[in-house]
Design a protein around this motif. Sequence first.
Motif, PDB file in Angstrom:
ATOM      1  N   PHE A  82     -24.740   7.856  21.686  1.00  0.00           N
ATOM      2  CA  PHE A  82     -25.155   8.670  20.540  1.00  0.00           C
ATOM      3  C   PHE A  82     -26.611   9.104  20.673  1.00  0.00           C
ATOM      4  O   PHE A  82     -26.967  10.223  20.339  1.00  0.00           O
ATOM      5  N   GLY A  83     -27.436   8.182  21.171  1.00  0.00           N
ATOM      6  CA  GLY A  83     -28.851   8.520  21.318  1.00  0.00           C
ATOM      7  C   GLY A  83     -29.116   9.415  22.515  1.00  0.00           C
ATOM      8  O   GLY A  83     -30.150  10.078  22.578  1.00  0.00           O
ATOM      9  N   GLY A  84     -28.180   9.445  23.471  1.00  0.00           N
ATOM     10  CA  GLY A  84     -28.397  10.245  24.674  1.00  0.00           C
ATOM     11  C   GLY A  84     -27.664  11.568  24.642  1.00  0.00           C
ATOM     12  O   GLY A  84     -28.266  12.634  24.807  1.00  0.00           O
ATOM     13  N   TYR A 131     -26.946  13.537  22.605  1.00  0.00           N
ATOM     14  CA  TYR A 131     -27.338  13.909  21.241  1.00  0.00           C
ATOM     15  C   TYR A 131     -26.637  15.174  20.760  1.00  0.00           C
ATOM     16  O   TYR A 131     -26.092  15.221  19.666  1.00  0.00           O
ATOM     17  N   TRP A 132     -26.625  16.189  21.609  1.00  0.00           N
ATOM     18  CA  TRP A 132     -26.125  17.486  21.132  1.00  0.00           C
ATOM     19  C   TRP A 132     -24.614  17.508  20.954  1.00  0.00           C
ATOM     20  O   TRP A 132     -24.105  18.152  20.034  1.00  0.00           O
ATOM     21  N   TRP A 169     -22.690  14.963  20.077  1.00  0.00           N
ATOM     22  CA  TRP A 169     -22.361  14.236  18.845  1.00  0.00           C
ATOM     23  C   TRP A 169     -22.820  15.007  17.615  1.00  0.00           C
ATOM     24  O   TRP A 169     -22.131  15.015  16.589  1.00  0.00           O
ATOM     25  N   MET A 170     -23.970  15.650  17.718  1.00  0.00           N
ATOM     26  CA  MET A 170     -24.445  16.427  16.574  1.00  0.00           C
ATOM     27  C   MET A 170     -23.494  17.591  16.275  1.00  0.00           C
ATOM     28  O   MET A 170     -23.213  17.894  15.111  1.00  0.00           O
ATOM     29  N   HIS A 229     -28.558  16.822  27.109  1.00  0.00           N
ATOM     30  CA  HIS A 229     -28.162  15.766  26.167  1.00  0.00           C
ATOM     31  C   HIS A 229     -26.693  15.811  25.798  1.00  0.00           C
ATOM     32  O   HIS A 229     -26.321  15.890  24.621  1.00  0.00           O
TER      33      HIS A 229
END
Lengths: 518, 377
Positions: free
Chosen positions: B82-84, B86-87, B89-90, B169
């Motif tokens: 999720f932290g990596g 990022y895009w 998941w967003m 990301h």
Amino acid sequence: MEAIDASLVDWSRAQFALTAMYHWLFVPLTLGLGVVMSIMETLYVRTGREFWKQTAKFWMKLFGINFAMGVATGIILEFEFGTNWSNYSWFVGDIFGAPLAIEGILAFFMESTFIAIMYFGWKKVGKGTHLAATWLTVIGATISAWWILVANAWMQHPVGMEFNPDTVRNEMVDFAAVAFNSGAVVKFCHTVSSSWVLGCVFVVGISCWYLLRGRHTEFAHSSIKVAAAFGLLAALITGYTGHHSGRIIAEQQPMKLAAAEGLYEGGNGQGLVMAGVLRPGADWTQPSEEDKMLFAVEMPYALSLLATHEKNGYVPGVRNILEGGYTLPDGSTALSAEEKMKRGRIAIAALAAYRAAEDPALKAEALSTLRENFEYFGYGYLETPGDLVPPVPLTFYSFRVMVVLGGYFIALFAGLLLLRRRLEKWRIVLWCVVLSIPLAWVASQAGWVVAEVGRQPWSIQGLLPNVAAISRLEVSSVQTTFYIFLGLFTLLLLAELRIMGKAIAGGPDADDNSQPNA
Amino acid sequence: MDDISILQHYWWFLVSLLGALLVFLMFVQGGQSLVPTLGKTEAQRRMLLLATGRKWELTFTTLVTFGGAFFASFPLFYSTSFGGAYWVWMLILLCFVLQAVSYEFQLKRQNLLGTATYRVFLFLNGVLGPLLIGTAVGTFFTGAEFVVDKSAVAGTAMPVISYWSNSLHGLEAALVPQNLMLGISVLLLTRVLACLYFADCIADETLRMACRKRLWIESGFFLLFFLTWLGGLLTSAGFAVNPESGEVYSAAYKYWHNLLEMPVVACILMVGVVFVLWGMVSGVRGKRRAFWPAAVGSVMVVLALLLCAGWNNTAYYPSVTDLQSSLTLVNSSSSLFTLKTMTYVSFIIPFVIAYIAWAWRVLDKEAITADEAAQEH
């Protein structure tokens, strides 16, 4: 070695705060309105009067409009722990993940299953079953609040865990301590009861608007009767639990209490600031010749009584906490911020030594040093003692706004119950109640500002500052998603307000709010 | 197997089951993506949206619980992915935000954006939700570009333990054909399930006929994409873990070997495929209740594939940047205490499934009519 960009921390915080504050526009209304509409449906089932069914259905319609936005903002909030606070997710995920998973299994499924029966099941199930579905929807939402507030309370006061240097994270060792500690119980009661207050203010406000317009008077009086009685009870519980919350903060987060009270120099027999103005531009991280408070009206000894249950109890101020040297309740002497930071850096260095060492003796020595200083681990990431001071003015004024409005709502509900049918003659009162609707949100948001801004710079109190909790992302990525969420949430909020406005204008008689042939 | 290993495998099973249920429940998304195609009149569109509108919250809740369960049981995945990525998941989250409000707002007066806009939102969620989730899950087999270094916590300047090694990301996952193929397969499967669901629960002959016709096309393309992807998976190298040292290495035919070494999982996969085909054929032939065999089959197929990704000493989230950063059940799981505690909580799941089944039956007992759809909104 690369270093963390300070603006990344700020933007990550801003995005989380934005999502949380938007989420909290909708959740308290869900919790509060949910109970009110369930009471009304209960009255329908008990009396058999169609009037109560229509009344319940009207509030359910508004509940549904609001519920969707709560769900939409909630999913972002849950996943942001991973997307924007990835280090946090590992460092305490062993403890923090459990409440989130339990929330999903126990609460979300209950909510999402029975809300479908509540909306689509009027003609498919019996009256009793429908009523059960309505209550289970609300109970599901409340259980959900329990688990997320357990998680939040744990961040304010981490308990029931041990640090494991091999996995480099904190691991849960006592589930009961995490889930049922006094901080979690009080936080849940305070937050949920304040949400009931908000829901009741919403109901009485809209009902008074109908009275002002001379419409739906029977509906309005009945709604006011239910919501004012329940609201008064909820407001009293909120006040009572708020007092306990203050006591817990005094014990566990003295810096937050000092910020909320605007207390720079502490001492014995401290008074509680009833009203006051802070000196604009004052630097709360440094001593100064001028008093940091311009003026204050105090209730003598009240803060000491609140914090220590003793008239002359000692309450530390910001300066005392930074400089240390005072006696703690357990008889030990408080360390200065400098000393805590020094020990924190020793703990971090010991962890590095432990990870690097291959010789068992060196490993054991590093572990011993780490354990000895672990209490201050998070302080090692801070740069200056001033980092420990939260934004005092924001915390101070938010606290006052919350308390004053809390008192106002008690008076409001009591007044409505006293006036009853004579209420229509008091148009000024009706207007006051209508205009009080947004104040309920102001109070609710102010409460969260005190809770969250007051604990800065910590993600986990004393253990992990924000700077060490974030994800390693480009600042531009977080800025972009911040503005996307800001634009999207604002747009959807405006849509919700318009839809709700139209539904309220239509009133309980309007059979449907949908377009006939869209 | 010691206690923690059993619990790690148990929790990987639960997470896989939730993932499988999520794919099945995304028939809601498939249905949304089909509304413009199937719904020729406003009455038909309302019936289609009412059918999925009664279920969207279950899908949504399953996604949230999937995330929560992953967080509780394998926090390093939550932290790293999720932290990596990022895009990715967003984008997935944004799709679901649009869905959450659109069902409620689409037919309301004064809804600011107009009915058509909310329906476009539903269509976007219907297409992008399954496509992106499928593509993201594809990286469980093809790998992602990240590095994990837990010792970083002991550095005060940059204490973040994991980072992505490119600036896309996660968007780069869509550039890998296998990932994209899985994403398209998931989308097509959700559309197949939606056709079958609509045909079962809507009392409109014209719509039923349209669903049957559509089912031909969707099923054909699904089989083409899915079987190609599956063939590629079983013949490609995978990411194995040495159980003694924890070392991750590339192993030829790893997923094929996993099926051979885990015959129960292979059976679940094969039976699942048969059930999906049974549902498709029954649906195309116009038989009623064809949805359930396909639904059960979908759950079994996805469950088997996810078990293949994590069980039998396999790295379930491989790193192609640094192989030894790959996530395995052992290096990414919660502690024994937390897994045990969560296991007690998991015993409530059958009870949850029971009340969901009851509510489902109550709501779907009678097929949706145009009159009902007109009244419900």
